[in-house]
Design a protein around this motif. Structure first.
Motif, mmCIF file in Angstrom:
data_model
loop_
_atom_site.group_PDB
_atom_site.id
_atom_site.type_symbol
_atom_site.label_atom_id
_atom_site.label_comp_id
_atom_site.label_asym_id
_atom_site.label_seq_id
_atom_site.Cartn_x
_atom_site.Cartn_y
_atom_site.Cartn_z
ATOM 1 N N TYR A 54 0.812 -1.222 0.000
ATOM 2 C CA TYR A 54 0.000 0.000 0.000
ATOM 3 C C TYR A 54 0.850 1.280 0.000
ATOM 4 C CZ TYR A 54 -4.088 -2.887 0.679
ATOM 5 O OH TYR A 54 -5.084 -3.809 0.492
ATOM 6 N N ALA A 108 -6.276 3.654 1.865
ATOM 7 C CA ALA A 108 -6.479 2.439 1.065
ATOM 8 C C ALA A 108 -6.161 1.205 1.908
ATOM 9 C CB ALA A 108 -5.581 2.485 -0.180
ATOM 10 N N GLY A 156 -8.921 0.198 4.103
ATOM 11 C CA GLY A 156 -10.151 -0.269 3.465
ATOM 12 C C GLY A 156 -11.115 0.810 3.015
ATOM 13 N N VAL A 157 -10.678 2.069 3.019
ATOM 14 C CA VAL A 157 -11.535 3.170 2.551
ATOM 15 C C VAL A 157 -11.736 3.035 1.040
ATOM 16 C CG1 VAL A 157 -11.430 5.673 2.135
ATOM 17 C CG2 VAL A 157 -10.852 4.750 4.396
ATOM 18 N N ASP A 158 -12.947 3.383 0.518
ATOM 19 C CA ASP A 158 -13.074 3.334 -0.950
ATOM 20 C C ASP A 158 -13.238 4.705 -1.606
ATOM 21 O OD1 ASP A 158 -15.692 3.954 -0.461
ATOM 22 O OD2 ASP A 158 -16.453 1.937 -0.854
ATOM 23 N N THR A 159 -13.645 5.734 -0.825
ATOM 24 C CA THR A 159 -13.799 7.077 -1.406
ATOM 25 C C THR A 159 -13.081 8.097 -0.532
ATOM 26 O OG1 THR A 159 -15.964 6.464 -2.257
ATOM 27 C CG2 THR A 159 -15.476 8.822 -2.142
ATOM 28 N N GLY A 169 -6.371 3.320 -6.684
ATOM 29 C CA GLY A 169 -7.632 2.697 -7.102
ATOM 30 C C GLY A 169 -8.835 3.128 -6.276
ATOM 31 N N LEU A 170 -8.779 4.311 -5.677
ATOM 32 C CA LEU A 170 -9.910 4.805 -4.891
ATOM 33 C C LEU A 170 -10.680 5.861 -5.679
ATOM 34 C CD1 LEU A 170 -8.303 5.350 -1.345
ATOM 35 C CD2 LEU A 170 -9.068 3.242 -2.419
ATOM 36 N N ARG A 171 -11.903 6.126 -5.235
ATOM 37 C CA ARG A 171 -12.687 7.187 -5.844
ATOM 38 C C ARG A 171 -12.289 8.504 -5.162
ATOM 39 N NH1 ARG A 171 -18.614 7.906 -4.400
ATOM 40 N NH2 ARG A 171 -19.306 9.487 -5.875
ATOM 41 N N TRP A 180 -17.886 9.262 2.769
ATOM 42 C CA TRP A 180 -16.591 9.617 2.171
ATOM 43 C C TRP A 180 -15.563 9.763 3.288
ATOM 44 C CZ3 TRP A 180 -18.542 14.701 -0.562
ATOM 45 C CH2 TRP A 180 -19.507 14.372 -1.514
#
Ligand code: PLP
Length: 415
Positions: A72, A124, A127-130, A151-153, A200
């Motif tokens: 990461y 990341a 485990g955050v996605d945005t 690879g996150l929004r 978010w």
């Protein structure tokens, strides 16, 4: 190589929290959290010798960075920026040695990649996605780039008058760009709402614990580039203050790891005349800064009317025997031009402010000739060409004597 992070600690109430969970500010008092490390452990592995073989990027100092799994540790080749000599400016201002830490050479053109590289990578890993944030421009571009890399929004909210190059840069990385009719703190309110309703992860300055970990690498690099010592003074263009407090934190950690001694540079805050909450609080002897109303300046990075880390910035300035001063917008533009004309470094208006501050502090005797001084040049000028536009002659290709149109250095305004 491994990270020796142990926990998070509140810089205000001292409460300790787990670093293995997604955290924002201190749940007890809502102030800034710092990552803490087992520095004894880190010391054994991050030695001067070991560093010689490592790449110059954010993860060079992995032992005292917050990402634990190297998978990461996202990088775009940030960091390792030069600490340039500025001999012409030095002699003009009356310094024996003046240095410029040229952060404009970073990916996306600013020092913001250090903080956002660390924060997005750690988000990341957790485990955050945005990821989302308000920004005056540079930070948004940095976040958008690292969100893509990881690879996150990415979602950014910017004042609508932010230079269009910065908005476009965010869009090309695939980030969602929200424009706000207001200042950076109005953008912050919008992001906070999105964070609450849509989950978010808010990467706002010092509202999560890891941006300052990335910024602190500027301080580590300066010490390493000087042969493991610190300068006498460090002049920093201050908005939210992440960089200044990050550098200050770095020096503490380096001392505990035996890499530098107890000497600290005078930490000098520079703000814009029409947005100077920290300078006002410094002069008033206060530990907290009141919000600055009707903030305006050409330097969007300095247009921060209220800083959550006010007490950390002011503590660092005072403990270091530093000071805090303002410069006007005209002076900043002059400083920008001066740096470009004397040293060939085209930097942003925020950097123009530290150039002029160095001159003023030398003239007033606050800094001595022998004070080895570092100017933190936070960003490139390339995003601000609208501030320096001029005319050049348009020649017919058959012009018999094109040389007469080329101004010699003597014919131009002298630096
Ligand atoms: C070019 C530039 N310099 C300085 C600053 C202020 O940085 P800090 O938040 O670390 O005070 C910013 C912030 O946006 C910036 O973009």
């Amino acid at each position: 190589m491994r990270s020796y992070i142990t926990h998070l600690e509140c810089t205000y109430c001292g409460a300790q929290h787990k670093h293995s969970e997604v955290m924002k500010t201190c749940p007890e008092c809502n102030k800034v959290l710092y990552a803490r490390y087992d520095l004894e452990g880190a010391k054994a592995s991050m030695t001067k010798e070991a560093l010689k073989d490592r790449e110059w990027n954010l993860w060079r100092y992995f032992e005292i960075m917050p990402v634990t799994d190297p998978a990461y540790a996202f990088t775009l080749g940030e960091g390792g920026t030069p600490l340039l000599e500025a001999p012409k400016l030095a002699s003009r201002f009356g310094f024996e040695r003046l240095l410029v830490k040229d952060e404009g050479l970073n990916p996306t053109g600013s020092f913001k990649v250090r903080g956002l590289g660390a924060a997005v990578s750690r988000a990341a890993e957790l485990g955050v996605d945005t990821v989302a944030m308000p920004s005056a421009g540079n930070a948004a571009a940095a976040m958008a780039a690292y969100a893509r890399r990881a690879g996150l929004r990415g979602i950014v909210a910017m004042p609508q008058d932010t230079p269009s190059v910065m908005k476009d840069e965010c869009r090309i990385y695939g980030a969602t760009v929200l424009l706000v009719d207001g200042l950076i703190d109005d953008c912050g309110t919008l992001i906070k709402r999105g964070a609450g309703s849509a989950g978010w992860f808010d990467c706002s300055t010092l509202k999560e614990p890891y941006r300052q970990e990335g910024k602190k690498t500027m301080g580590i690099e300066i010490a390493e580039q000087l042969g493991w010592r610190v300068p006498d003074a460090l002049i920093y263009p201050t908005g939210g203050g992440t960089g200044l407090v990050g550098i200050w934190k770095a020096f503490d950690e380096l001392e505990q790891m035996g890499l530098i001694g107890s000497k600290r540079p005078k930490m000098i805050v520079v703000q814009a005349e029409n947005c100077a909450p920290i300078v006002r609080a410094f002069n008033a002897g206060a530990r907290h800064a009141e919000r600055w109303e009707n903030a305006h300046t050409v330097a969007s990075g300095l247009r921060v009317p209220a800083a959550i880390a006010d007490y950390l910035i002011l503590d660092a300035v005072r403990e270091s025997g530093g000071t805090a001063i303002t410069v006007s917008d005209d002076e900043m533009l002059h400083g920008m031009e001066l740096l470009a004309r004397t040293e060939g470094i085209f930097a942003s208006p925020e950097v123009g402010s530290v150039v002029v501050a160095a001159q003023k502090l030398r003239e007033s005797g606050v800094l001595k000739e022998s004070d080895e001084t570092v100017l933190v040049s936070t960003a490139s000028g390339l995003m601000h060409t609208e501030l320096v536009q001029g005319d050049s002659p348009v020649l017919n290709k058959n012009e018999p004597n094109p040389a007469r149109f080329v101004p010699t250095p003597e014919r131009r305004s002298q630096p």
